[in-house]
Enzyme design. Structure first.
Site, PDB file in Angstrom:
ATOM      1  CG  ASN A 196      -0.185   0.210   2.523  1.00  0.00           C
ATOM      2  OD1 ASN A 196       0.310  -0.757   3.107  1.00  0.00           O
ATOM      3  ND2 ASN A 196      -0.096   1.436   3.006  1.00  0.00           N
ATOM      4  CB  CYS A 197       1.024   4.385  -1.657  1.00  0.00           C
ATOM      5  SG  CYS A 197      -0.578   4.742  -2.413  1.00  0.00           S
ATOM      6  CB  ALA A 198      -0.355   8.007   1.384  1.00  0.00           C
TER       7      ALA A 198
END
Length: 537
Positions: free
Chosen positions: A466-468
């Site tokens: 995942n990213c932000a």
């Protein structure tokens, strides 16, 4: 390859998200400790100063330990399973690597051209990592070790061992592998890294005598080397050692402030070496131009989100001079854009120097005011007016260049990702959505279960990170992935599909959803193994 690069860029957000708050607190506390601004209230012997000093020291924790932050933070985004265990493995193996380097250099430092008898510090080529005296490899060393550990973890964590060796499986097995891998890696580090440092030392001597061109090249290198950590070897000897002036630019400027203020000569004539402390110009004016370009090029329905991201990290850069939150926002998304930033930084500092501006302008507005403008402004106000005008001009230059490049090359800077829809809710909408979610059981686990089902089940997932705000996945059979409407009904903001790469736009609670998602995948895998169902290839 592009999927791997994007995955790495997304993983960088895990530690980067810590920078904004830490930078703001560092800036506020530094301001509250400054006698030039607050007078006797900020006296070091007073309670006011001492309380803010406690806060200041805590605020610098992230920045003083960035290698450790990155070596622990990257596995959160890059490990395909058991992320918490991967973080522990990365930390222990990174410390092991540094102990190996320490022992090698303690015994044979002269063989590798390293004087390991000196204390670790700026300009020595040595650093202290968790109390271990070692080579100063900055974030590059941390990222390199984290990458090795994640590769070992993803490949060997589930290795089956004979029953009598069961105690050595899982994280212990990864530590065993990492322990022996770090021995040759440590020898390579002590063999290669000092040579890189020596080359930088020769370059410093050249820059010190190259006039405006030297100032420009220095500023360029000081930016472009940030990802490697080698920028410390560029600026530290100028600011704190004897490369430009005896005792370093910072100490020399402070010691001679009264003398310079009493002189009628141009500042550049009094202190030409002060051109090597101008890189706060790009921290303030460059950061503003970059942030404005990001906001201007963001999609209309995402501008509010982008502003929420940009305002605190830009203030951190402008006020405190801490640019990592902003620069790391696009550094790993588009490295060429960061290279353009480095070039513009060099040009900005060179022009500022040619206009006669020198001093100690290496930080943010607090430093600009406290140790330059306030004590010297009465005599050299015209010099500082020129400085501000050049800075404002370069806000426009940065804005135009970045906006043009982002639009012409369709660079996916914040707010330009290929999201389906980002809706902003009123308070009434939020309450209704929350009530509906509670009614339908739309918790982290429920959303994770719905997403997993809509992606074709656990057996269809190649890897997940995942990213932000996004759950990033690789699926084995894209035909099993449902339409975006199905994901939205399950609580997602949208869906992005490129080949076998899928991004589910979850929101700021993506880390919680990912945890539940991976737990369900692990349970599915365990159930299938128990039932004798072979895994999908």
């Amino acid at each position: 390859m592009m999927q791997k690069i994007q995955r790495f860029g997304g993983a960088m957000f895990t530690p980067v998200l810590l920078f904004a708050f830490a930078g703001i607190m560092a800036g506020i506390s530094t301001l509250c400790m400054n006698e030039q601004i607050l007078g006797s209230l900020a006296s070091p012997s007073g309670m006011w100063y001492q309380i803010w000093n406690i806060i200041n020291q805590g605020a610098w924790t992230v920045f003083n330990n960035m290698p450790l932050v990155f070596v622990i933070g990257l596995p959160v985004g890059l490990a395909k399973k058991q992320n918490a265990r991967a973080c522990l493995e990365a930390l222990v193996i990174y410390l092991t690597f540094n102990y190996f380097v320490n022992t090698i250099l303690t015994q044979w430092g002269t063989v590798f051209g390293v004087d390991f008898t000196v204390d670790a510090g700026s300009g020595t080529g040595l650093a202290s990592v968790a109390g271990i005296k070692t080579l100063d490899m900055g974030m590059l060393g941390a990222i390199m070790i984290a990458a090795i550990v994640v590769w070992l973890h993803n490949r060997y964590f589930d290795t089956k061992l004979p029953e009598f060796l069961g105690i050595f499986k899982g994280s212990t097995f990864i530590y065993i592998l990492g322990f022996f891998v770090m021995i040759p890696v440590a020898f390579l580090a002590v063999l290669i890294w000092p040579q890189i440092q020596h080359g930088i030392g020769a370059l410093q001597t050249f820059l010190a005598g190259a006039g405006p061109a030297g100032v420009g090249i220095y500023a360029f290198l000081n930016r472009i080397l940030i990802p490697t950590g080698l920028h410390h070897f560029v600026y530290s000897p100028f600011l704190y050692d004897n490369v430009a002036v005896q005792g370093g630019v910072v100490a020399y400027w402070t010691q001679h402030l009264a003398e310079f203020a009493a002189s009628g000569q141009p500042l550049k004539a009094l202190f030409p070496q002060g051109g090597f402390a101008l890189y706060g110009m790009e921290k303030i004016f460059g950061s503003i131009g970059i942030a404005l370009a990001f906001y201007a090029t963001a999609k209309k329905d995402r501008k509010k989100q982008v502003a929420g991201l940009l305002i605190p990290i830009t203030l951190t850069a402008v006020v405190a001079g801490v640019t990592e939150p902003l620069e790391f926002t696009f550094l790993f998304i588009c490295p060429p854009l960061f290279a353009v930033h480095a070039v513009l930084s060099g040009i900005l500092d060179m022009i500022t120097y040619m206009a006669g501006v020198v001093g100690n302008f290496a930080g943010g507005l607090i430093e600009f005011a406290a140790i330059n403008w306030i004590p010297m402004g009465g005599i050299y106000y015209m010099t500082y007016i020129k400085q501000v005008l050049i800075g404002i001009l370069f806000i426009g230059v940065y804005f135009f260049v970045f906006k043009t490049l982002i639009l012409n090359f369709d660079i996916k800077t914040p707010g330009r990702e290929e999201a389906e829809e980002v809706k902003f809710f009123s308070k009434a909408d939020y309450k209704e959505k929350k009530k509906s979610g509670e009614k339908n059981g739309n918790t982290y686990g429920q959303r994770a279960a719905d997403f997993l089902s809509s992606l074709g089940g656990g057996e269809n997932i190649g890897d997940v990170t995942n990213c932000a705000t996004r759950l990033r996945l690789t699926v084995k059979d894209i035909s099993l992935v449902q339409d975006a409407a199905v994901f939205k009904a399950a609580g997602a903001h949208g869906l992005v599909v490129k080949g076998n790469a899928v991004q589910v736009i979850v929101g700021m609670d993506v880390a919680n959803v990912r945890d539940e998602f991976e737990n369900m995948m692990a349970r599915d895998k365990g159930n299938n193994e128990a039932a004798g169902i072979p895994a999908k290839e």
